[in-house]
Design an enzyme around this catalytic site. Sequence first.
Site, mmCIF file in Angstrom:
data_model
loop_
_atom_site.group_PDB
_atom_site.id
_atom_site.type_symbol
_atom_site.label_atom_id
_atom_site.label_comp_id
_atom_site.label_asym_id
_atom_site.label_seq_id
_atom_site.Cartn_x
_atom_site.Cartn_y
_atom_site.Cartn_z
ATOM 1 N N LEU A 673 24.498 12.808 33.709
ATOM 2 C CA LEU A 673 24.597 12.326 35.091
ATOM 3 C C LEU A 673 25.023 13.400 36.089
ATOM 4 O O LEU A 673 24.689 13.323 37.261
ATOM 5 C CB LEU A 673 25.562 11.141 35.146
ATOM 6 C CG LEU A 673 25.137 9.957 34.255
ATOM 7 C CD1 LEU A 673 26.228 8.899 34.216
ATOM 8 C CD2 LEU A 673 23.819 9.349 34.742
ATOM 9 N N LYS A 676 27.282 19.641 36.074
ATOM 10 C CA LYS A 676 28.479 20.475 36.196
ATOM 11 C C LYS A 676 29.661 19.849 35.459
ATOM 12 O O LYS A 676 30.296 20.488 34.627
ATOM 13 C CB LYS A 676 28.820 20.672 37.678
ATOM 14 C CG LYS A 676 29.927 21.690 37.910
ATOM 15 C CD LYS A 676 30.300 21.807 39.383
ATOM 16 C CE LYS A 676 29.269 22.601 40.171
ATOM 17 N NZ LYS A 676 29.766 22.981 41.518
ATOM 18 N N GLN A 681 33.045 18.732 30.390
ATOM 19 C CA GLN A 681 33.483 17.756 29.391
ATOM 20 C C GLN A 681 33.155 18.225 27.985
ATOM 21 O O GLN A 681 33.982 18.158 27.085
ATOM 22 C CB GLN A 681 32.784 16.409 29.621
ATOM 23 C CG GLN A 681 33.458 15.520 30.624
ATOM 24 C CD GLN A 681 34.653 14.833 30.011
ATOM 25 O OE1 GLN A 681 35.704 15.421 29.862
ATOM 26 N NE2 GLN A 681 34.512 13.580 29.651
ATOM 27 N N GLU A 747 34.222 12.541 24.148
ATOM 28 C CA GLU A 747 34.803 12.794 22.835
ATOM 29 C C GLU A 747 33.896 13.552 21.876
ATOM 30 O O GLU A 747 34.375 14.223 20.970
ATOM 31 C CB GLU A 747 35.257 11.464 22.227
ATOM 32 C CG GLU A 747 36.435 10.937 23.049
ATOM 33 C CD GLU A 747 36.870 9.526 22.716
ATOM 34 O OE1 GLU A 747 37.727 9.407 21.849
ATOM 35 O OE2 GLU A 747 36.377 8.575 23.343
#
Lengths: 780, 185
Positions: A673, A676, A681, A747
């Site tokens: 989405l 950047k 993440q 995660e």
Amino acid sequence: MSALDKERSGDNQPAGVALAGDYWRPEGGPDPLSEKGRIGIGAPLSRVDGAEKVTGSARFAGEFTFEGMVYAALVYSAIANGRILNIDRREAEAMGGVVLVMTHENAPRLNTPPVFLRSPNGAAGDDHPIMQTDRVHWNGQPVALVLAETQEQADAAAESIRVDYAAEPAMTDFELAKTHARRPDNVLGGPAEITVGDADAAFEAAAHQIDATYTTPRHNHNAIEPHALTLVWTTGDGDESGREGETLRIHDASQCVDLAVASLAEVFGIETSQIHITSPFVGGGFGGKALWQHQILAAAAAKLADRPVRLALSREGVYRVVGGRACTEQRVALGADEQGRLQALIHSGIAAMTQHNNLPEPFFQATKCLYAADHIRLSIDVADMQMLANTFMRAPGESVGSFALESALDELADQLGMDPLELRRRNEPERDPTSGLAFSSRHLLEAARSGAERFGWSERSATPASRHEGEWQIGLGCATATYPYIRMPGAAARITLTPDGATVGIAAHEMGMGTATVQTQVAAARLGLPVEKIAFHYGDSHLAGSVLAGGSQQTAAIGGAVIAAQRALVAELLALVGQDSPLSGLSPDEIECRNEGLGAIGNGSRFETYAQILARAGQSELSVQADAAGSEELANWSMHSFGTIFCEAGVNSVTGEVRIRRLLGSFDCGRILNTKTATSQFRGGMIMGLGLALMEETLFDPRSGRVMNPSLADYHVPVQMDVPEIEVMWTDIPDPHTPMGAHGIGEIGITGVGAAVANAVYNASGKRIRDLPITLDKLL
Amino acid sequence: MQWTINGQVREAEVDFRTSLLDLLREQFQLSGTKKGCNQGACGACTVLVDGERINACLALAVQYQGRTITTVEGLAENGTLHPVQAAFIEHDGFQCGYCTPGQLCSAVGMIGELERDHPSAVTADLAANGIEWNRDELRERMSGNLCRCGAYNGIADAIAAGLAKELGEELGEELDEELGEEIAR
Ligand code: FES
Ligand code: FES
């Protein structure tokens, strides 16, 4: 030109977005926003809260003040099990500025909090009574709390408190506790043992066998912001006598504001409407920022002293009061034929736990879905210990479980003389090997192939310890990464439309994942508004719904809620338009959101802006709220994210030091989405994976049950110099059955990294390390 | 007691036990400077004292009387972000933002180190005149600032870009280009 500029310059009018249908049903279509080329989706928008974060104006929970506020300090028990005989508080009470010393002798009566994953309202880490009795349940349990006018006074007074204990024997040795291991009644709500066929017999009969034990230590989250909160009890206006109008206002660092409200209401025996928690900025969570004793003690002390309270845990305090990841001992046994096809896959073992929480570290999670073995047996046992309850930490289960599984795969590849990626390719399943469900979206082989190409995997020497540069031995390793897609119930969103734009409100959280930024983008795209006309509100228990920042579920949960709210909004807008409107007579499914208004699908002239619709109806705003659809997709498909991690490690042949020279993650996580924030993440997860691989270990003294390295000086996390330039890439193939076609990505980054590093270390040095972390002493 | 903080003379009477960090956060409500460990291990509390970076949690307020202190709140000038601040946003040099003020002050403090030719553990030639400023020097010098979110790559990119700009303005266009190439990997 940034996506934002593009939108501003108007040379790329956003195409209309129709309402999403039943993406969760086999017969339902995908969310239109998942289609390729949607304006704004995937754009590398800089964080919407960036300016606040770089100027120091972002206010975290421990930085609010209330008139008359006092500071708290905690005293922690020095024994793991037993009774408090005496607490000498005289010196503390006589010290300057001290307002209150609270112990079990004078703490207000509190109900025991409901435990996470055991009760629907549960946010608490364990079910011990909180400062209600003389019992001590773990080494580090708070036994006294001091309030004083300044932090210095509170800290000094806390240090002066002397506690006498009657210690009793405690089970604090994992080696001993293992001998009494038991099968828990559930693992994350599912069975603790999963079998397909007869894995033990198939293993015995297999031509090639790997049977190895892997151990992983305790870990602590170590968010750089230590847990802190500022709170006040107030009584409502005009209500002199009080109780009824009493409210508890909390600024907390939380990843579950609504669940915390529900739990605190039970503890204090009040209504949820009497508690208000906000948490707009959280300095990292990683699973650690739910409800622990410190919040409850702070609220209890504030009540007792009738003063607002700030309680900021010291770094040591975080280790004493907030649980971490449990240690595990795992067996992986693989039986394969000559072609490397898995006939038996056994993944079993033991994790430390307490009898007062409900999280057997679920290390077999990744193994459930990854490989097409004919016979599978997975099981988890727990070893009960007297310690602070363990809890969720980034990718509970997968992070440490994938270390064991993916190391074993590498060992098997080595035995077979086969490329490790080829071995994995040969065992790619058609359907989920344990549930039998079809995958909603699985492009692992594509991620592995493209990652291998980019990384230069073909340069890997199949012979370990065959590449040298001076005293450095160089090796390459890879491992599969995976994490489930989930969407928990409870999400709802409120959209408030005005002529100037829209506000989306939802009780979700931003702890650095990029939630606020990404959801601003998504709402803008969905409503056909430019991003600067969207305000996304979150981190407030008064907002709609209840969204836990956990299980990488927020992106989908918020997405599903906004889809539902958009439909409600469009229905209400259509109800407002009169006969004269070009939209008159259209139904919601004939409508798309475009150009800051509604239009008929396929008809450019039937269009009105939101501002026009509101003006015509004489309304200054329109506000709707809707609940997300139930997460039926989880029953219809096996839903997971996938990836392959590639690592180049250098092992110093003289010192045993390991340096990571290159690291690449190639992911298959649905539609990305925001390129950047997604990059950050993935990298952040992978860096925590490097910590897990090479240095992280909470040292737990088996004699005393005490954490011996409760500091950032002694618990090592990766620093700037430990981290190479990390490459990340993704398939960007949308999942047809999720909001936006996206999966949460918070995660998966940590999964697989432990094994990729261990496998690279093996390839470099010929030494197979099955015990994390891979410190230099193990390589000498 | 008196300090010059972000260009303003500030006064307070504080406990001799009060750290410079708590002085900033609790006395002056300058909570931009963060407390990650309060024991010198994380760098979240980094501030500039007379241009040099220190861990404010390891400093006593009384000890720094009369000194000139710059915190993250003082990096921007007249509402214009410091080039390194702007670069942190552009290069996503943070996630949760809690380590960020310390990273920023630390990065700005490195400019002085460059000018003073202070070597680091990775400086190859200690005898050379001037330090060859490269990405490893940057990463080594920023290794006292922990980021649990793992924004390290973005931080390094941001500092490289921001410093190149900052030094370019100070030391001339030429350096700007050299540094830009050298630092931007
Ligand atoms: S708070 Fe000062 S170094 Fe961590
Ligand atoms: S951005 Fe969260 S600790 Fe650095």
